[in-house]
Design a protein around this motif. Structure first.
Motif, PDB file in Angstrom:
ATOM      1  N   GLY A  54       0.800  -1.225   0.000  1.00  0.00           N
ATOM      2  CA  GLY A  54       0.000   0.000   0.000  1.00  0.00           C
ATOM      3  C   GLY A  54       0.828   1.267   0.000  1.00  0.00           C
ATOM      4  N   GLY A  55       2.152   1.115   0.066  1.00  0.00           N
ATOM      5  CA  GLY A  55       3.026   2.276  -0.013  1.00  0.00           C
ATOM      6  C   GLY A  55       3.511   2.838   1.311  1.00  0.00           C
ATOM      7  N   THR A  56       3.186   2.181   2.414  1.00  0.00           N
ATOM      8  CA  THR A  56       3.670   2.639   3.711  1.00  0.00           C
ATOM      9  C   THR A  56       5.147   2.304   3.848  1.00  0.00           C
ATOM     10  N   THR A  57       5.929   3.301   4.231  1.00  0.00           N
ATOM     11  CA  THR A  57       7.371   3.125   4.306  1.00  0.00           C
ATOM     12  C   THR A  57       7.875   3.197   5.740  1.00  0.00           C
ATOM     13  N   ARG A  58       9.022   2.572   5.948  1.00  0.00           N
ATOM     14  CA  ARG A  58       9.679   2.605   7.256  1.00  0.00           C
ATOM     15  C   ARG A  58      11.178   2.635   7.006  1.00  0.00           C
ATOM     16  N   TYR A  59      11.875   3.436   7.815  1.00  0.00           N
ATOM     17  CA  TYR A  59      13.319   3.598   7.638  1.00  0.00           C
ATOM     18  C   TYR A  59      14.055   3.399   8.946  1.00  0.00           C
ATOM     19  N   SER A  60      15.292   2.938   8.836  1.00  0.00           N
ATOM     20  CA  SER A  60      16.130   2.924  10.022  1.00  0.00           C
ATOM     21  C   SER A  60      16.539   4.360  10.332  1.00  0.00           C
ATOM     22  N   ASP A  61      16.825   4.620  11.578  1.00  0.00           N
ATOM     23  CA  ASP A  61      17.203   5.971  11.973  1.00  0.00           C
ATOM     24  C   ASP A  61      18.468   6.437  11.249  1.00  0.00           C
ATOM     25  N   SER A  62      19.345   5.508  10.927  1.00  0.00           N
ATOM     26  CA  SER A  62      20.625   5.876  10.329  1.00  0.00           C
ATOM     27  C   SER A  62      20.499   6.393   8.894  1.00  0.00           C
ATOM     28  N   VAL A  63      19.377   6.108   8.231  1.00  0.00           N
ATOM     29  CA  VAL A  63      19.221   6.545   6.838  1.00  0.00           C
ATOM     30  C   VAL A  63      18.048   7.497   6.646  1.00  0.00           C
ATOM     31  N   LYS A  64      17.270   7.699   7.688  1.00  0.00           N
ATOM     32  CA  LYS A  64      16.082   8.547   7.577  1.00  0.00           C
ATOM     33  C   LYS A  64      16.485   9.946   7.129  1.00  0.00           C
ATOM     34  N   GLY A  65      15.778  10.451   6.129  1.00  0.00           N
ATOM     35  CA  GLY A  65      16.075  11.780   5.601  1.00  0.00           C
ATOM     36  C   GLY A  65      17.084  11.779   4.475  1.00  0.00           C
ATOM     37  N   ARG A  66      17.788  10.669   4.301  1.00  0.00           N
ATOM     38  CA  ARG A  66      18.794  10.591   3.232  1.00  0.00           C
ATOM     39  C   ARG A  66      18.402   9.576   2.151  1.00  0.00           C
ATOM     40  N   PHE A  67      17.743   8.497   2.550  1.00  0.00           N
ATOM     41  CA  PHE A  67      17.356   7.447   1.617  1.00  0.00           C
ATOM     42  C   PHE A  67      15.846   7.480   1.397  1.00  0.00           C
ATOM     43  N   THR A  68      15.437   7.085   0.195  1.00  0.00           N
ATOM     44  CA  THR A  68      14.016   6.987  -0.119  1.00  0.00           C
ATOM     45  C   THR A  68      13.742   5.654  -0.809  1.00  0.00           C
ATOM     46  N   ILE A  69      12.831   4.891  -0.232  1.00  0.00           N
ATOM     47  CA  ILE A  69      12.431   3.617  -0.822  1.00  0.00           C
ATOM     48  C   ILE A  69      11.153   3.829  -1.624  1.00  0.00           C
ATOM     49  N   SER A  70      11.059   3.159  -2.760  1.00  0.00           N
ATOM     50  CA  SER A  70       9.858   3.245  -3.588  1.00  0.00           C
ATOM     51  C   SER A  70       9.729   1.958  -4.384  1.00  0.00           C
ATOM     52  N   ARG A  71       8.582   1.776  -4.998  1.00  0.00           N
ATOM     53  CA  ARG A  71       8.376   0.576  -5.801  1.00  0.00           C
ATOM     54  C   ARG A  71       7.452   0.892  -6.958  1.00  0.00           C
ATOM     55  N   ASP A  72       7.664   0.169  -8.063  1.00  0.00           N
ATOM     56  CA  ASP A  72       6.791   0.243  -9.223  1.00  0.00           C
ATOM     57  C   ASP A  72       6.111  -1.117  -9.310  1.00  0.00           C
ATOM     58  N   LYS A  73       4.882  -1.182  -8.855  1.00  0.00           N
ATOM     59  CA  LYS A  73       4.191  -2.461  -8.784  1.00  0.00           C
ATOM     60  C   LYS A  73       3.946  -3.033 -10.173  1.00  0.00           C
ATOM     61  N   SER A  74       3.780  -2.180 -11.164  1.00  0.00           N
ATOM     62  CA  SER A  74       3.529  -2.678 -12.522  1.00  0.00           C
ATOM     63  C   SER A  74       4.747  -3.385 -13.098  1.00  0.00           C
ATOM     64  N   LYS A  75       5.936  -3.003 -12.589  1.00  0.00           N
ATOM     65  CA  LYS A  75       7.181  -3.613 -13.055  1.00  0.00           C
ATOM     66  C   LYS A  75       7.766  -4.582 -12.036  1.00  0.00           C
ATOM     67  N   ASN A  76       7.077  -4.736 -10.896  1.00  0.00           N
ATOM     68  CA  ASN A  76       7.601  -5.590  -9.817  1.00  0.00           C
ATOM     69  C   ASN A  76       9.043  -5.211  -9.474  1.00  0.00           C
ATOM     70  N   THR A  77       9.271  -3.922  -9.368  1.00  0.00           N
ATOM     71  CA  THR A  77      10.613  -3.423  -9.115  1.00  0.00           C
ATOM     72  C   THR A  77      10.633  -2.521  -7.894  1.00  0.00           C
ATOM     73  N   LEU A  78      11.649  -2.721  -7.084  1.00  0.00           N
ATOM     74  CA  LEU A  78      11.868  -1.944  -5.874  1.00  0.00           C
ATOM     75  C   LEU A  78      13.073  -1.047  -6.091  1.00  0.00           C
ATOM     76  N   TYR A  79      13.022   0.150  -5.514  1.00  0.00           N
ATOM     77  CA  TYR A  79      14.118   1.104  -5.666  1.00  0.00           C
ATOM     78  C   TYR A  79      14.582   1.607  -4.303  1.00  0.00           C
ATOM     79  N   LEU A  80      15.818   2.064  -4.264  1.00  0.00           N
ATOM     80  CA  LEU A  80      16.329   2.758  -3.097  1.00  0.00           C
ATOM     81  C   LEU A  80      17.192   3.913  -3.594  1.00  0.00           C
TER      82      LEU A  80
END
Length: 120
Positions: A54-80
């Motif tokens: 559903g698009g809910t994200t969670r980050y470790s404190d060490s990367v919060k604000g610097r990394f962004t996770i996303s996904r393209d469900k139509s391509k079954n692909t995850l990004y960072l």
């Protein structure tokens, strides 16, 4: 079975950026939560970020604000997307996914990883 293949790792200078990708393929009905984990030399594997179907994200404190996770469900692909990289971000980054197989059973799958080295 589900295959996860990561790409996008490499050598980058401190303060630089990289974008990792993880492509999922195989025989499955759906993929639920996906995530990125990393393991630095001599250290245990740690969670970097996760994203639900559903698009809910969670980050470790060490990367919060610097990394962004996303996904393209139509391509079954995850990004960072990794920005403002630090030497301590150096690690093998692995993709993880929980998939529902065609027999309606569930399973957790891992990619082999891609190496990210942050160094001047």
């Amino acid at each position: 079975q589900v295959q996860l293949v990561e790409s996008g790792g490499g050598l980058v200078q401190p303060g630089g950026s990289l974008r990792l990708s993880c492509a999922a393929s195989g025989s499955f009905l759906s993929i639920n939560t996906m995530g990125w984990y990393r393991q630095a030399p001599g250290k245990e594997r740690e969670l970097v970020a996760t994203i639900t179907s559903g698009g809910t994200t969670r980050y470790s404190d060490s990367v919060k604000g610097r990394f962004t996770i996303s996904r393209d469900k139509s391509k079954n692909t995850l990004y960072l997307q990794m920005n403002s990289l630090k030497p301590e971000d150096t690690a093998v980054y692995c993709c993880n996914a929980y998939a529902v197989r065609r027999d309606y059973s569930g399973g957790t799958y891992w990619g082999k990883g891609t190496l990210v080295t942050v160094s001047s």
